[in-house]
Design an enzyme around this catalytic site. Structure first.
Site, PDB file in Angstrom:
ATOM      1  N   LYS A  52       0.967  -1.293  -0.048  1.00 53.73           N
ATOM      2  CA  LYS A  52       0.267  -0.109  -0.104  1.00 53.73           C
ATOM      3  C   LYS A  52       0.971   1.340   0.007  1.00 53.73           C
ATOM      4  CE  LYS A  52      -3.865  -2.269   1.852  1.00 53.73           C
ATOM      5  NZ  LYS A  52      -4.277  -2.686   3.747  1.00 53.73           N
ATOM      6  N   GLN A  96      -5.449  -1.986   9.802  1.00 54.54           N
ATOM      7  CA  GLN A  96      -4.687  -4.101   9.020  1.00 54.54           C
ATOM      8  C   GLN A  96      -5.817  -4.754  10.341  1.00 54.54           C
ATOM      9  OE1 GLN A  96      -3.526  -3.812   5.836  1.00 54.54           O
ATOM     10  NE2 GLN A  96      -3.934  -6.489   6.016  1.00 54.54           N
ATOM     11  N   ASP A 119     -11.345   1.653   3.539  1.00 53.09           N
ATOM     12  CA  ASP A 119     -11.613   0.546   3.158  1.00 53.09           C
ATOM     13  C   ASP A 119     -13.464   0.425   2.691  1.00 53.09           C
ATOM     14  OD1 ASP A 119      -9.745  -0.771   3.738  1.00 53.09           O
ATOM     15  OD2 ASP A 119      -9.586  -1.316   5.262  1.00 53.09           O
TER      16      ASP A 119
HETATM   17  N1  GUN Z   1      -6.856  -7.357   5.382  1.00 51.78           N
HETATM   18  C1  GUN Z   1      -7.176  -7.743   4.163  1.00 51.78           C
HETATM   19  N2  GUN Z   1      -7.765  -7.618   3.473  1.00 51.78           N
HETATM   20  C2  GUN Z   1      -7.373  -6.137   3.771  1.00 51.78           C
HETATM   21  C3  GUN Z   1      -8.592  -5.107   3.391  1.00 51.78           C
HETATM   22  O1  GUN Z   1      -8.869  -4.879   2.082  1.00 51.78           O
HETATM   23  N3  GUN Z   1      -8.834  -3.740   4.275  1.00 51.78           N
HETATM   24  C4  GUN Z   1      -7.965  -4.513   6.018  1.00 51.78           C
HETATM   25  N4  GUN Z   1      -7.819  -2.768   6.515  1.00 51.78           N
HETATM   26  N5  GUN Z   1      -7.247  -5.264   5.703  1.00 51.78           N
HETATM   27  C5  GUN Z   1      -7.413  -5.958   5.548  1.00 51.78           C
END
Ligand code: GUN
Length: 295
Positions: A52, A96, A119
């Site tokens: 990211k 996350q 998200d």
């Molecule tokens: N863990 C797996 N996929 C995601 C996601 O799209 N966002 C977040 N915050 N955690 C994740």
């Protein structure tokens, strides 16, 4: 059969975004800023967060990561979220997942300011999505919708089967595909672990979205001739012929399924690169105040 090149489509979208970000930065004096909170040392989460950060820098956005130890208490994590919520120079905030045991994901997500929840996991944003109101769309479902659109795949009136009902992928993508708007208007069936006659239902699909988290579970007998197959899974399997010692596989048994399809996404290089694009688009949208107008 055509392979949907998610990496190429993601690069095109990132280039388009980079141009817009540069213009905004020079007009407004700062670039959009995404913050990520990472609790603990889960290796997969470390990789996601690094990717990211890299993607933010590729499009000219700012990024920061708040790293907290495994034994962080919920109160300590909430303090960090409150701090970022108040920072006017941070546009988007993600925590996350998964979180270490003992921390409530529901409570933590609910603490994120909805206008920074890039998200799209906050109940306010999911509610807005269900109602068809402007909202941040969860990143992977948005990536899937963009892949279909950019590949010129007709969705209107098509039968779509989604396998997997997670909050992150299956449930939201089933809602997005059934909405009354361009690039959607599918007749959607959502299947899950208790579904009976799964192969027969899957064989009715013009578009089959697979998000079950089981390596190569979907074989040729689940797929109608000419179907579009979107594989959301990603699994590491030992492979002595690779330098890394492992290969990446999807939820779909690619070699068997691909010859039956009109279009298919590979793993890696299909849905994966598009998820980050979804997140970046939401961050740009937050910066511009498109969903929640800025005061
Ligand atoms: N863990 C797996 N996929 C995601 C996601 O799209 N966002 C977040 N915050 N955690 C994740």
């Amino acid at each position: 059969m055509r392979i949907i090149d998610g990496k190429e489509i993601a690069n095109q979208l990132k280039n388009e975004m980079a141009a817009e970000v540069e213009k905004l930065r020079s007009d407004l004096g700062r670039a959009p800023h995404l913050a990520a909170v990472l609790v603990g040392n889960d290796p997969a989460s470390e990789t996601y967060v690094k990717n990211k950060e890299k993607a933010c820098h590729e499009v000219g956005m700012a990024s920061s990561v708040y790293r907290l130890p495994e034994r962080t208490t919920e109160a300590e994590l909430m303090e960090v979220i409150d701090f970022v919520n108040k920072d006017e120079e941070i546009d988007g905030l993600i925590v996350q997942l998964p979180l270490p045991k003992g921390l409530s994901e529901d409570a933590v997500i609910a603490r994120i300011a909805p206008e920074k929840d890039v998200d799209g996991f906050h109940p306010a944003n999911l509610g807005r999505m269900v109602l068809g109101q402007p909202s941040y769309l969860p990143a992977t479902p948005m990536g899937i919708m963009l892949l279909l659109q950019r590949s010129g795949i007709e969705t209107e009136g098509k039968r779509c089967v989604v396998i997997g009902r997670s909050h992150i992928v299956g449930t939201p993508v089933s809602i997005l595909l059934s909405r009354n708007r361009a690039g959607a208007n599918c007749t959607v069936t959502l299947c899950h672990s208790k579904t009976q006659n799964l192969p027969a239902i899957c064989r009715t699909a013009d578009i089959l979205i697979v998000a079950i988290g089981q390596c190569e579970a979907i074989t040729g007998d689940y797929v109608k001739e000419g179907a579009v197959v979107i594989d959301v899974g990603i699994h590491r399997v030992p492979d002595a012929s690779k330098k890394s010692g492992f290969a990446l596989k999807g939820d779909v048994k690619y070699d068997e399924v691909a010859p039956r399809c009109s279009y298919i996404t590979p793993v890696p290089g299909g849905v994966g690169p598009m998820t980050i694009v979804g997140l970046l688009r939401n961050t740009l949208s937050a910066f511009k105040g498109e969903i929640y107008p800025k005061r």
